[in-house]
Design a protein around this motif. Structure first.
Motif, mmCIF file in Angstrom:
data_model
loop_
_atom_site.group_PDB
_atom_site.id
_atom_site.type_symbol
_atom_site.label_atom_id
_atom_site.label_comp_id
_atom_site.label_asym_id
_atom_site.label_seq_id
_atom_site.Cartn_x
_atom_site.Cartn_y
_atom_site.Cartn_z
ATOM 1 N N THR A 163 0.728 -1.275 -0.059
ATOM 2 C CA THR A 163 -0.059 0.034 -0.063
ATOM 3 C C THR A 163 0.858 1.179 -0.109
ATOM 4 O O THR A 163 0.481 2.118 -0.469
ATOM 5 C CB THR A 163 -0.645 -0.051 1.100
ATOM 6 N N GLY A 164 2.190 1.152 0.700
ATOM 7 C CA GLY A 164 2.969 2.372 0.685
ATOM 8 C C GLY A 164 3.392 2.672 -0.539
ATOM 9 O O GLY A 164 3.306 3.899 -1.075
ATOM 10 N N VAL A 165 3.758 1.905 -1.564
ATOM 11 C CA VAL A 165 3.846 1.858 -3.061
ATOM 12 C C VAL A 165 2.792 2.331 -3.758
ATOM 13 O O VAL A 165 3.136 3.411 -4.527
ATOM 14 C CB VAL A 165 4.832 0.699 -3.542
ATOM 15 N N GLY A 166 1.757 1.952 -3.765
ATOM 16 C CA GLY A 166 0.558 2.507 -4.278
ATOM 17 C C GLY A 166 0.482 3.827 -4.110
ATOM 18 O O GLY A 166 -0.179 4.656 -4.965
ATOM 19 N N SER A 167 0.499 4.203 -2.657
ATOM 20 C CA SER A 167 0.248 5.741 -2.266
ATOM 21 C C SER A 167 1.297 6.560 -2.862
ATOM 22 O O SER A 167 0.929 7.799 -3.390
ATOM 23 C CB SER A 167 0.610 5.798 -0.720
ATOM 24 N N MET A 168 2.690 5.829 -2.977
ATOM 25 C CA MET A 168 3.518 6.737 -3.611
ATOM 26 C C MET A 168 3.166 6.891 -4.944
ATOM 27 O O MET A 168 3.279 8.162 -5.381
ATOM 28 C CB MET A 168 4.968 6.091 -3.597
ATOM 29 N N LEU A 169 2.515 6.168 -5.704
ATOM 30 C CA LEU A 169 2.414 6.219 -7.049
ATOM 31 C C LEU A 169 1.424 7.413 -7.398
ATOM 32 O O LEU A 169 1.071 8.066 -8.326
ATOM 33 C CB LEU A 169 1.938 4.880 -7.784
ATOM 34 N N ILE A 170 0.163 7.291 -6.467
ATOM 35 C CA ILE A 170 -0.961 8.214 -6.445
ATOM 36 C C ILE A 170 -0.578 9.642 -6.049
ATOM 37 O O ILE A 170 -0.817 10.408 -6.849
ATOM 38 C CB ILE A 170 -2.025 7.896 -5.587
ATOM 39 N N LEU A 171 0.379 9.860 -5.008
ATOM 40 C CA LEU A 171 0.767 11.159 -4.607
ATOM 41 C C LEU A 171 1.866 11.682 -5.714
ATOM 42 O O LEU A 171 1.753 12.960 -5.810
ATOM 43 C CB LEU A 171 1.528 11.220 -3.217
ATOM 44 N N LEU A 172 2.575 11.106 -6.121
ATOM 45 C CA LEU A 172 3.438 11.392 -7.242
ATOM 46 C C LEU A 172 2.588 11.927 -8.491
ATOM 47 O O LEU A 172 2.918 12.949 -8.949
ATOM 48 C CB LEU A 172 4.566 10.501 -7.753
ATOM 49 N N THR A 173 1.577 11.075 -8.866
ATOM 50 C CA THR A 173 0.603 11.781 -9.842
ATOM 51 C C THR A 173 -0.170 12.881 -9.633
ATOM 52 O O THR A 173 -0.318 13.668 -10.387
ATOM 53 C CB THR A 173 -0.389 10.590 -10.136
ATOM 54 N N LEU A 174 -0.294 13.212 -8.161
ATOM 55 C CA LEU A 174 -1.060 14.468 -7.776
ATOM 56 C C LEU A 174 0.133 15.568 -7.525
ATOM 57 O O LEU A 174 -0.488 16.568 -7.390
ATOM 58 C CB LEU A 174 -1.783 14.214 -6.656
ATOM 59 N N ASP A 175 1.260 15.157 -7.698
ATOM 60 C CA ASP A 175 2.263 16.264 -7.862
ATOM 61 C C ASP A 175 2.710 16.923 -6.471
ATOM 62 O O ASP A 175 2.979 17.817 -6.094
ATOM 63 C CB ASP A 175 2.116 17.436 -8.685
ATOM 64 N N VAL A 176 2.741 15.712 -5.563
ATOM 65 C CA VAL A 176 3.245 15.928 -3.986
ATOM 66 C C VAL A 176 4.592 15.869 -3.994
ATOM 67 O O VAL A 176 5.442 15.162 -4.477
ATOM 68 C CB VAL A 176 2.281 15.020 -3.241
ATOM 69 N N GLU A 177 5.098 16.853 -3.140
ATOM 70 C CA GLU A 177 6.488 16.888 -2.829
ATOM 71 C C GLU A 177 7.075 15.660 -2.419
ATOM 72 O O GLU A 177 6.530 14.756 -1.597
ATOM 73 C CB GLU A 177 7.083 17.841 -1.948
#
Length: 264
Positions: A163-177
């Motif tokens: 889930t941590g990797v999945g969250s990383m992918l979502i947050l990067l897509t949304l352009d989070v630092e």
């Protein structure tokens, strides 16, 4: 009730009685100053022990999708509840071998896998799973059509690694630092402190002190784990934008659509 010191720009724990590490990504700020809308993107551990009030919360926010990263064996032993009007999807991050998982912590301790934690097993896991993985491909296809598939909760067993990797992918897509993503990843160590302690306590007297300490050292989440996932993406695609388009078919236009839907 979750009693932790909340981080200023992190996912927020949701006080469900029967689910560990249930968090709303809402409120996390992006590079352009916008923030993720609340009640549309969640992450969690398995949902097996949801109470009646927990289920009522899921129904209240009109959850559309439960996305499960676990293997068939894991999901059979600890099944998620199938709730009305919620689409349940399970696509395993790890290869489906057809073999049962360990039946007990004691069995796991006697296995080669236990000692391999001391040899950076998790580093290898985090390196290998984000690229060319059907599970994350399916997750991102759901994100690509947010009107139909959100609100969504993604989860595995503890809600920390897969889930941590999945969250990383979502947050990067949304352009989070990136540093915000790292801090949110490590937040699982806080929310799962009791769960981790229970695992570590069971090691006492069952394995040597040296083996136990090596396991503890590697088991707790570290920044280098999620960084390894990101670096593997960069080594294969040179940029996250290229990764999104070539791996998931998410163009710059698609990404803007996702951001406009998920951010405020």
């Amino acid at each position: 009730m979750v009693s932790v010191k909340l981080q200023a720009n992190s996912s927020q724990p949701v006080n469900l009685q029967g689910v560990m590490n249930f968090r709303d990504l809402g409120g996390i700020k992006t590079k352009d100053g916008r923030s993720i809308k609340k009640n549309i993107l969640f992450r969690a551990a398995d949902l097996t022990d949801m109470t009646t009030s927990d289920k009522a919360f899921i129904q209240k926010i009109s959850m559309q999708t439960i996305f499960d990263y676990r293997t068939a064996d894991e999901a059979t032993k600890r099944p998620d509840p199938h709730l009305e009007r919620v689409n349940y999807i399970r696509v395993s991050v790890n290869q489906e071998t057809g073999k049962p998982a360990y039946n007990s912590l004691e069995e796991f301790m006697q296995s080669d896998t236990f000692d391999s934690f001391a040899n950076d097993l998790l580093m290898e896991l985090y390196k290998s799973i984000p690229v060319g993985n059907p599970s994350y491909h399916h997750l991102m296809s759901l994100l690509k059509d947010p009107e139909r598939n959100l609100p969504l909760v993604q989860h595995c067993a503890g809600g920390r690694d897969r889930t941590g990797v999945g969250s990383m992918l979502i947050l990067l897509t949304l352009d989070v630092e990136w540093q915000v993503i790292v801090e949110d990843f490590l937040f699982s160590n806080v929310l799962l402190d009791k769960y981790h302690s229970q695992i570590f306590e069971k090691l006492n007297g069952m394995v040597s002190e040296e083996r136990a300490e090596k396991f503890k050292e590697q088991f707790l989440l570290q920044e280098r784990y999620i960084d390894m996932s990101y670096q593997n993406i960069m080594q294969n695609y040179n940029s996250f934008e290229v990764f999104l388009e070539q791996e998931y078919g998410i163009t710059a236009e698609d990404r803007k659509k996702i951001q406009d839907y998920c951010l405020k």
